[in-house]
Design an enzyme around this catalytic site. Structure first.
Site, PDB file in Angstrom:
ATOM      1  CD  GLU A   1      -8.878   4.587  -1.590  1.00 12.45           C
ATOM      2  OE1 GLU A   1      -9.800   4.283  -0.830  1.00 12.45           O
ATOM      3  OE2 GLU A   1      -7.931   5.319  -1.218  1.00 12.45           O
TER       4      GLU A   1
ATOM      5  CG  ASP B   1      -2.284   0.456   0.996  1.00 10.16           C
ATOM      6  OD1 ASP B   1      -2.424   1.551   0.415  1.00 10.16           O
ATOM      7  OD2 ASP B   1      -3.232  -0.255   1.368  1.00 10.16           O
TER       8      ASP B   1
ATOM      9  CG  HIS C   1      -9.073  -1.371   4.249  1.00 10.02           C
ATOM     10  ND1 HIS C   1      -8.821  -1.349   2.894  1.00 10.02           N
ATOM     11  CD2 HIS C   1      -8.707  -0.161   4.721  1.00 10.02           C
ATOM     12  CE1 HIS C   1      -8.312  -0.180   2.575  1.00 10.02           C
ATOM     13  NE2 HIS C   1      -8.224   0.569   3.654  1.00 10.02           N
ATOM     14  CG  ASP C   2     -11.483   2.169   3.503  1.00  8.01           C
ATOM     15  OD1 ASP C   2     -10.974   2.088   4.634  1.00  8.01           O
ATOM     16  OD2 ASP C   2     -10.901   2.667   2.515  1.00  8.01           O
TER      17      ASP C   2
ATOM     18  CG  ASP D   1      -4.625   5.661   0.993  1.00  9.29           C
ATOM     19  OD1 ASP D   1      -5.582   4.878   1.080  1.00  9.29           O
ATOM     20  OD2 ASP D   1      -4.497   6.675   1.714  1.00  9.29           O
TER      21      ASP D   1
HETATM   22  O1  TEU Z   1      -9.555   5.581   1.984  1.00  9.42           O
HETATM   23  C1  TEU Z   1     -10.031   6.727   1.354  1.00  9.42           C
HETATM   24  C2  TEU Z   1     -11.323   7.210   1.803  1.00  9.42           C
HETATM   25  O2  TEU Z   1     -11.682   8.284   1.440  1.00  9.42           O
HETATM   26  C3  TEU Z   1     -12.117   6.322   2.699  1.00  9.42           C
HETATM   27  O3  TEU Z   1     -11.624   6.462   3.989  1.00  9.42           O
HETATM   28  C4  TEU Z   1     -13.528   6.708   2.676  1.00  9.42           C
HETATM   29  O4  TEU Z   1     -13.694   8.001   3.108  1.00  9.42           O
HETATM   30  C5  TEU Z   1     -14.270   5.814   3.598  1.00  9.42           C
HETATM   31  O5  TEU Z   1     -14.028   4.504   3.265  1.00  9.42           O
HETATM   32  C6  TEU Z   1     -15.724   6.082   3.518  1.00  9.42           C
HETATM   33  O6  TEU Z   1     -16.276   5.723   2.323  1.00  9.42           O
HETATM   34  C7  TEU Z   1      -8.192   5.371   2.093  1.00  9.42           C
HETATM   35  C8  TEU Z   1      -7.951   4.127   2.913  1.00  9.42           C
HETATM   36  O7  TEU Z   1      -8.454   3.017   2.233  1.00  9.42           O
HETATM   37  C9  TEU Z   1      -8.543   4.322   4.265  1.00  9.42           C
HETATM   38  O8  TEU Z   1      -8.463   3.163   5.056  1.00  9.42           O
HETATM   39  C10 TEU Z   1      -7.810   5.467   4.924  1.00  9.42           C
HETATM   40  O9  TEU Z   1      -8.410   5.783   6.147  1.00  9.42           O
HETATM   41  C11 TEU Z   1      -7.813   6.726   4.045  1.00  9.42           C
HETATM   42  O10 TEU Z   1      -7.521   6.464   2.694  1.00  9.42           O
HETATM   43  C12 TEU Z   1      -6.754   7.685   4.509  1.00  9.42           C
HETATM   44  O11 TEU Z   1      -5.486   7.199   4.229  1.00  9.42           O
END
Ligand code: TEU
Ligand code: CA
Length: 549
Positions: free
Chosen positions: A248, A110, A322-323, A206
């Site tokens: 992403e 990542d 994971h989100d 990310d």
């Molecule tokens: O996620 C980007 C992001 O915008 C998400 O956190 C989103 O807001 C959330 O899933 C709600 O839909 C990435 C990573 O995958 C996440 O785990 C991190 O927290 C974020 O970036 C910050 O690095």
């Protein structure tokens, strides 16, 4: 193996290794704990490589394993070239890469370069004074504007030492890097080359569409210099290396997606777009405001992306990460006997499409959302912050919990359910996060024992992708868009055709279709009810058929 293919225009196109691969995403913290401290770790992943090989995946994407104060579970990195001791050592990571390589599995890492941790030495220096050489590694203003953080509250934080505010699109412990600074960019490329040299298979990037931001014009994603930076990054690092790079990009839409992944532009292999994920969002409202899901919208979005990427592009295919909440709790049915059927149906639906499939740990055993009513069971910083914010805004606790049950990121982060043993066999210690209590019914050991489990449906789908060129390369066409019960489509390549037919719901439904000459590739029932041109689809029934002339 490299295959020569012809695209529509008739030009020769090489099939890249990542176009015939299936990726498995591991959230290390919740995968497997090898030393009983309650936290999943790299040696734990090594112990489970047999399991992953049995599934048949080609690539592992590891969520961040770097040194971090863990305000956002590793997405706040304080040293990009050190492994977080909770997860093991650099030697453990090297061993993982080596052991994976021996099995033909690549490891992608990542890359979190929109921001660092506030504990990163660059930021520690940057906040000392405005003339510190690292000050310009971050984004500072005399006055804040009204940009908001994605985790709630203002995106600006004041630092008295320099009498300025710094920008953070996530928590205030995640200051945004200043991509306009060429020195900063070179340091990032150096770090990327360090990892490439370690033999990794690529990067998941990310929130990469944010790096071109222009805060003074309230531009967050897709800023004017974004693609310039990505092209420079490729040139300076992985450009000639044949790695998998996946961005992403929450801000990707049909109109701009190919800017990232048209191979002629030399940026990324593919992106994660989130349009199908956003179908449960109310436009213009907070993401925790609930919206009923509509299957026809899902058909439209997935089909649109299939055609957007048809030439000179490539899709990623994913239901989970994971989100996100668990797919079987989202589009499927996580109650009782329908959990298994609907999880398999969703797997067949997605893996029949064109692109590179990503499986998120636990998806292959049908793990579900968490449904705890105790807010302290949700450690995620986003959930904690938004919970407080919504209480202040006057939402009731019940109302907020309803959103959490549907949307909280922790739904996807509960420990992997390995067996019926205590803590689902994830750890013999105290797990860092509660285990989903349904592990007695939902676990990997049980799946491995039963040939008709969700696990083996995924195993079959992965194998089919390797065997079938039409599955990898065939053109996609949606069939019967208006049918409110059935999601069906076909894939066509030369004289081969695949058809996928899915009953999206619990109610039985009939489908008029000619299946003459077809062979079943996979299905989630042992037989088919097909008579004189009518296919009777039982609850969540899914079938993938092939015609070969
Ligand atoms: O996620 C980007 C992001 O915008 C998400 O956190 C989103 O807001 C959330 O899933 C709600 O839909 C990435 C990573 O995958 C996440 O785990 C991190 O927290 C974020 O970036 C910050 O690095
Ligand atoms: Ca551990």
């Amino acid at each position: 193996m490299q295959l020569q293919l012809r695209n529509k225009g008739g030009t020769e196109m090489e099939e890249k290794w990542w176009q015939s691969s299936v990726v498995y995403q591991i959230y290390p913290r919740s995968f497997y704990d090898s030393n009983q401290d309650g936290i999943g770790d790299i040696p734990g992943i090594i112990e489970k490589l047999d399991y992953l090989a049995e599934l048949g995946i080609d690539v592992i994407w590891l969520n961040p394993v770097f040194q971090s104060p863990n305000v956002d579970n590793g997405y706040d990195i304080s040293d990009y070239e050190a492994v977080n001791p909770e997860y093991g050592t650099m030697e453990d990571l090297r061993l993982l890469i080596k052991k994976c390589r021996a099995r033909g599995i690549k490891v992608i890492l990542d890359l979190v370069v929109n921001h660092t941790s506030d504990q990163h030495v660059w930021f520690q220096e940057a906040k000392k004074s405005a003339d510190n050489p690292y000050h310009d590694y971050y984004i500072w203003r005399k006055e804040p504007n009204d940009l908001m953080s994605n985790f709630g509250g203002s995106a600006w934080e004041y630092v008295p030492e320099v009498d300025q505010y710094y920008l953070h699109f996530y928590s205030r412990q995640q200051p945004d890097l200043n991509w306009e600074n060429p020195r900063m960019r070179q340091d990032i490329y150096k770090m990327m080359n360090f990892w490439i040299h370690e033999g990794i298979g690529g990067f998941r990037m990310d929130v990469i569409d944010l790096i071109g931001k222009v805060p003074d014009q309230n531009i967050k994603e897709n800023g004017p210099h974004l693609h310039e930076y990505l092209q420079e990054m490729a040139r300076e690092t992985y450009g000639e290396k044949d790695l998998l790079t996946v961005g992403e990009t929450w801000g990707a839409a049909a109109e701009n997606a190919k800017l990232f992944c048209d191979p002629r532009r030399k940026e990324l292999s593919m992106i994660f777009q989130f349009e199908q994920i956003n179908l449960d969002k109310v436009k213009g409202k907070h993401r925790w405001d609930l919206k009923e899901l509509d299957m026809i919208e899902l058909k439209d979005v997935l089909s649109k992306w299939q055609s957007v990427m048809e030439n000179n592009g490539w899709n990623s295919l994913f239901w989970n990460n994971h989100d996100l909440p668990r797919i079987v709790s989202r589009w499927g049915n996580d109650h009782g006997k329908y959990r298994v059927l609907s999880a398999k149906m969703l797997a067949i639906l997605l893996h029949g499409m064109k692109g590179t499939p990503y499986i998120y740990q636990g998806e292959e055993i049908g793990m579900t959302n968490f449904y705890s009513d105790d807010i302290s069971d949700y450690p995620d910083i986003e959930t904690q912050q938004v919970y407080k914010e919504r209480l202040d805004q006057g939402f009731s606790k019940e109302d907020i919990l309803r959103s959490i049950h549907k949307k909280a990121r922790d739904n996807g982060r509960t420990p992997m359910q390995w067996s019926q043993a205590e803590n689902a066999g994830f750890t013999k210690g105290v797990p860092w996060m509660k285990v989903n209590p349904n592990y007695q019914q939902v676990n990997a050991a049980d799946c491995l024992e039963h040939k008709d489990s969700i696990f083996y449906t995924y195993q079959t789908l992965i194998r089919l992708r390797k065997e079938s060129r039409v599955l990898r390369q065939g053109t996609y066409r949606l069939i019967d868009r208006e049918n409110p019960n059935i999601f069906s489509y076909e894939r066509i390549l030369e004289n081969q055709k695949i058809m996928v037919i899915c009953n999206f719901y619990q109610e039985e439904t009939k489908y008029e279709v000619s299946l003459e000459g077809a062979r079943v590739l996979t299905a989630n029932y042992p037989d088919m009810e097909y008579r004189s041109g009518i296919l009777c689809l039982r609850a969540y029934e899914a079938v993938m058929l092939i015609w070969e002339k």
